[in-house]
Design a protein around this motif. Structure first.
Motif, PDB file in Angstrom:
ATOM      1  N   LEU A  39       0.836  -1.190   0.000  1.00 45.24           N
ATOM      2  CA  LEU A  39       0.000   0.000   0.000  1.00 45.24           C
ATOM      3  C   LEU A  39       0.873   1.243   0.000  1.00 45.24           C
ATOM      4  N   ASP A  40       0.664   2.111  -0.991  1.00 40.03           N
ATOM      5  CA  ASP A  40       1.325   3.412  -1.044  1.00 40.03           C
ATOM      6  C   ASP A  40       0.247   4.480  -0.997  1.00 40.03           C
ATOM      7  N   MET A  41       0.127   5.146   0.149  1.00 39.60           N
ATOM      8  CA  MET A  41      -0.856   6.210   0.298  1.00 39.60           C
ATOM      9  C   MET A  41      -0.163   7.556   0.538  1.00 39.60           C
ATOM     10  N   SER A  42       1.009   7.702  -0.056  1.00 38.23           N
ATOM     11  CA  SER A  42       1.790   8.918   0.096  1.00 38.23           C
ATOM     12  C   SER A  42       1.040  10.131  -0.444  1.00 38.23           C
ATOM     13  N   TYR A  43       1.160  11.241   0.276  1.00 36.59           N
ATOM     14  CA  TYR A  43       0.608  12.546  -0.128  1.00 36.59           C
ATOM     15  C   TYR A  43      -0.921  12.559  -0.179  1.00 36.59           C
ATOM     16  N   SER A  44      -1.558  11.556   0.375  1.00 37.06           N
ATOM     17  CA  SER A  44      -3.026  11.514   0.423  1.00 37.06           C
ATOM     18  C   SER A  44      -3.454  11.849   1.851  1.00 37.06           C
ATOM     19  N   TYR A  45      -3.711  13.123   2.079  1.00 34.72           N
ATOM     20  CA  TYR A  45      -3.883  13.628   3.434  1.00 34.72           C
ATOM     21  C   TYR A  45      -5.277  13.389   4.010  1.00 34.72           C
ATOM     22  N   GLY A  46      -6.195  12.863   3.219  1.00 35.83           N
ATOM     23  CA  GLY A  46      -7.528  12.564   3.724  1.00 35.83           C
ATOM     24  C   GLY A  46      -7.615  11.228   4.441  1.00 35.83           C
ATOM     25  N   ILE A  47      -6.508  10.487   4.445  1.00 35.39           N
ATOM     26  CA  ILE A  47      -6.452   9.180   5.096  1.00 35.39           C
ATOM     27  C   ILE A  47      -5.805   9.348   6.467  1.00 35.39           C
ATOM     28  N   SER A  48      -6.451   8.833   7.499  1.00 40.59           N
ATOM     29  CA  SER A  48      -5.955   9.005   8.866  1.00 40.59           C
ATOM     30  C   SER A  48      -5.519   7.675   9.476  1.00 40.59           C
ATOM     31  N   HIS A  49      -5.136   7.727  10.738  1.00 43.81           N
ATOM     32  CA  HIS A  49      -4.735   6.524  11.461  1.00 43.81           C
ATOM     33  C   HIS A  49      -5.883   5.522  11.585  1.00 43.81           C
ATOM     34  N   VAL A  50      -7.117   5.996  11.435  1.00 41.41           N
ATOM     35  CA  VAL A  50      -8.274   5.096  11.498  1.00 41.41           C
ATOM     36  C   VAL A  50      -8.165   4.029  10.412  1.00 41.41           C
ATOM     37  N   SER A  51      -7.752   4.443   9.224  1.00 40.99           N
ATOM     38  CA  SER A  51      -7.573   3.481   8.126  1.00 40.99           C
ATOM     39  C   SER A  51      -6.470   2.489   8.440  1.00 40.99           C
ATOM     40  N   LEU A  52      -5.398   2.961   9.056  1.00 42.30           N
ATOM     41  CA  LEU A  52      -4.299   2.064   9.397  1.00 42.30           C
ATOM     42  C   LEU A  52      -4.747   0.988  10.381  1.00 42.30           C
ATOM     43  N   VAL A  53      -5.607   1.359  11.325  1.00 45.49           N
ATOM     44  CA  VAL A  53      -6.130   0.378  12.265  1.00 45.49           C
ATOM     45  C   VAL A  53      -6.904  -0.711  11.530  1.00 45.49           C
ATOM     46  N   MET A  54      -7.813  -0.294  10.648  1.00 43.89           N
ATOM     47  CA  MET A  54      -8.632  -1.257   9.915  1.00 43.89           C
ATOM     48  C   MET A  54      -7.788  -2.130   9.002  1.00 43.89           C
ATOM     49  N   LEU A  55      -6.812  -1.541   8.343  1.00 45.93           N
ATOM     50  CA  LEU A  55      -5.934  -2.309   7.460  1.00 45.93           C
ATOM     51  C   LEU A  55      -5.115  -3.321   8.258  1.00 45.93           C
ATOM     52  N   GLY A  56      -4.607  -2.890   9.394  1.00 50.93           N
ATOM     53  CA  GLY A  56      -3.815  -3.793  10.222  1.00 50.93           C
ATOM     54  C   GLY A  56      -4.618  -4.954  10.757  1.00 50.93           C
ATOM     55  N   MET A  57      -5.878  -4.721  11.061  1.00 52.22           N
ATOM     56  CA  MET A  57      -6.717  -5.776  11.631  1.00 52.22           C
ATOM     57  C   MET A  57      -7.228  -6.756  10.583  1.00 52.22           C
ATOM     58  N   ASN A  58      -7.280  -6.325   9.318  1.00 49.66           N
ATOM     59  CA  ASN A  58      -7.879  -7.171   8.276  1.00 49.66           C
ATOM     60  C   ASN A  58      -6.908  -7.654   7.206  1.00 49.66           C
ATOM     61  N   CYS A  59      -5.860  -6.907   6.943  1.00 52.41           N
ATOM     62  CA  CYS A  59      -4.933  -7.247   5.844  1.00 52.41           C
ATOM     63  C   CYS A  59      -3.633  -7.786   6.426  1.00 52.41           C
ATOM     64  N   HIS A  60      -3.637  -9.045   6.794  1.00 50.43           N
ATOM     65  CA  HIS A  60      -2.489  -9.636   7.489  1.00 50.43           C
ATOM     66  C   HIS A  60      -1.340  -9.985   6.548  1.00 50.43           C
ATOM     67  N   ASN A  61      -1.550  -9.816   5.239  1.00 49.98           N
ATOM     68  CA  ASN A  61      -0.477 -10.059   4.274  1.00 49.98           C
ATOM     69  C   ASN A  61       0.261  -8.780   3.900  1.00 49.98           C
ATOM     70  N   LEU A  62      -0.128  -7.645   4.493  1.00 49.96           N
ATOM     71  CA  LEU A  62       0.484  -6.371   4.139  1.00 49.96           C
ATOM     72  C   LEU A  62       1.948  -6.346   4.571  1.00 49.96           C
ATOM     73  N   LYS A  63       2.845  -6.230   3.593  1.00 51.13           N
ATOM     74  CA  LYS A  63       4.286  -6.255   3.859  1.00 51.13           C
ATOM     75  C   LYS A  63       4.953  -4.902   3.603  1.00 51.13           C
ATOM     76  N   ILE A  64       4.369  -4.096   2.719  1.00 53.03           N
ATOM     77  CA  ILE A  64       4.982  -2.823   2.336  1.00 53.03           C
ATOM     78  C   ILE A  64       3.991  -1.700   2.564  1.00 53.03           C
ATOM     79  N   LEU A  65       4.390  -0.695   3.343  1.00 50.70           N
ATOM     80  CA  LEU A  65       3.543   0.466   3.611  1.00 50.70           C
ATOM     81  C   LEU A  65       4.345   1.733   3.357  1.00 50.70           C
ATOM     82  N   LYS A  66       3.779   2.616   2.533  1.00 49.66           N
ATOM     83  CA  LYS A  66       4.423   3.893   2.242  1.00 49.66           C
ATOM     84  C   LYS A  66       3.473   5.020   2.641  1.00 49.66           C
ATOM     85  N   ARG A  67       3.915   5.822   3.604  1.00 54.83           N
ATOM     86  CA  ARG A  67       3.116   6.931   4.116  1.00 54.83           C
ATOM     87  C   ARG A  67       3.991   8.200   4.083  1.00 54.83           C
TER      88      ARG A  67
END
Length: 290
Positions: free
Chosen positions: A144-172
């Motif tokens: 997931l690369d969500m760089s420069y997208s300021y409408g996304i908050s830590h709330v999304s990170l919580v949901m992604l972390g709880m549901n997407c257990h294969n997430l290996k690369i994060l760009k913020r």
């Protein structure tokens, strides 16, 4: 032999056309076969050709433009993404795009459960609303690369972390704040003024909910030693970190926090010669902010 040489391209079977078009890049198909005739266009709509939607190379081939930030351009990107989602018939696995909105991203999330790679850089109209659908409906997400997208908050990170257990690369990554060594940023000033300032909160979420991360990019954020420590305590498998532009960090703090990361192969550290005057001026109400 003569009859073979005179045969029309229009007589080629769908299987032959698929074999030929598969040798072309996505962009070559868009500006070539899709414009020749309806038959060829329909072949290009085959799900086989629409598992990857990559506009990033196209964006990189043009100079940055302030016109990319207007609603009309966003509508075009949205329309394009929705079309590819339909053509893929649920088989879309990679999306690399800029300036899409919640509308098209929600549409993709609801129809593409096989999604593994998502790049939504510079998407001011993408918010936690569509990211919640990505988290719920795309459990195979790996990058997931969500760089420069300021409408996304830590709330999304919580949901992604709880549901997407294969997430290996994060760009913020965020836009640089008055770094004199960076090129001029082409973006609306009012958008740059919404610069996210809660990097430690996001770091805590990452450390708590994304222990499987291998790569993390956090450029130009307000991350401090406290936030970095939380990431390093929770993400012990990290192999690469990019902290360039995180001017609130000191070299000895980075060394101390990352000492427990036995798999860490590379870390891009901040420029510790960054002028303190720049740090003092980096506030939303400053006329040069951004």
């Amino acid at each position: 032999m003569g009859s073979l040489l005179s045969s029309s391209w229009a007589d080629l079977t769908r299987e032959c056309l698929i074999d030929i078009f598969s040798r072309l890049s996505v962009e070559q198909r868009w500006i070539g076969p899709m414009l020749v005739c309806k038959t060829w266009m329909n072949v290009c709509h085959d799900p086989l050709f629409n598992t990857i939607f990559d506009l990033e190379t196209r964006f990189q081939s043009f100079p940055e433009s302030i016109n990319w930030w207007n609603p009309e351009f966003e509508d075009k990107v949205d329309s394009f993404l929705r079309s590819v989602v339909d053509w893929s018939e649920g088989g879309l696995t990679e999306i690399r795009v800029r300036h899409c909105t919640d509308r098209s991203l929600s549409y993709a999330a609801e129809r593409c459960p096989k999604l593994e790679v998502l790049w939504i850089k510079s998407c001011p109209k993408v918010t936690d609303a569509s990211m919640a659908k990505i988290a719920s409906n795309c459990p195979k997400l790996k990058e997931l690369d969500m760089s420069y997208s300021y409408g996304i908050s830590h709330v999304s990170l919580v949901m992604l972390g709880m549901n997407c257990h294969n997430l290996k690369i994060l760009k913020r990554n965020l836009y640089p704040r008055l770094d004199p060594h960076m090129p001029i940023i082409i973006a609306p000033l009012d958008y740059l003024a919404t610069y996210p300032k809660h990097a430690n909160v996001e770091a805590e979420v990452i450390g708590r909910h994304m222990p499987q991360l291998k790569q993390l990019e956090f450029r130009y954020t307000t991350l401090t030693a406290r936030g970095l420590a939380l990431v390093c305590e929770g993400c012990l498998d990290l192999e690469y970190m990019d902290l360039y532009g995180c001017i609130s960090l000191r070299s000895e703090e980075i060394t101390r926090c990352t000492s427990s990361l036995l798999s860490l192969r590379e870390i891009n550290k901040p420029n510790f010669m960054f002028p303190m005057a720049i740090l003092r001026m980096s506030r939303p109400d400053h006329p040069r902010y951004g």
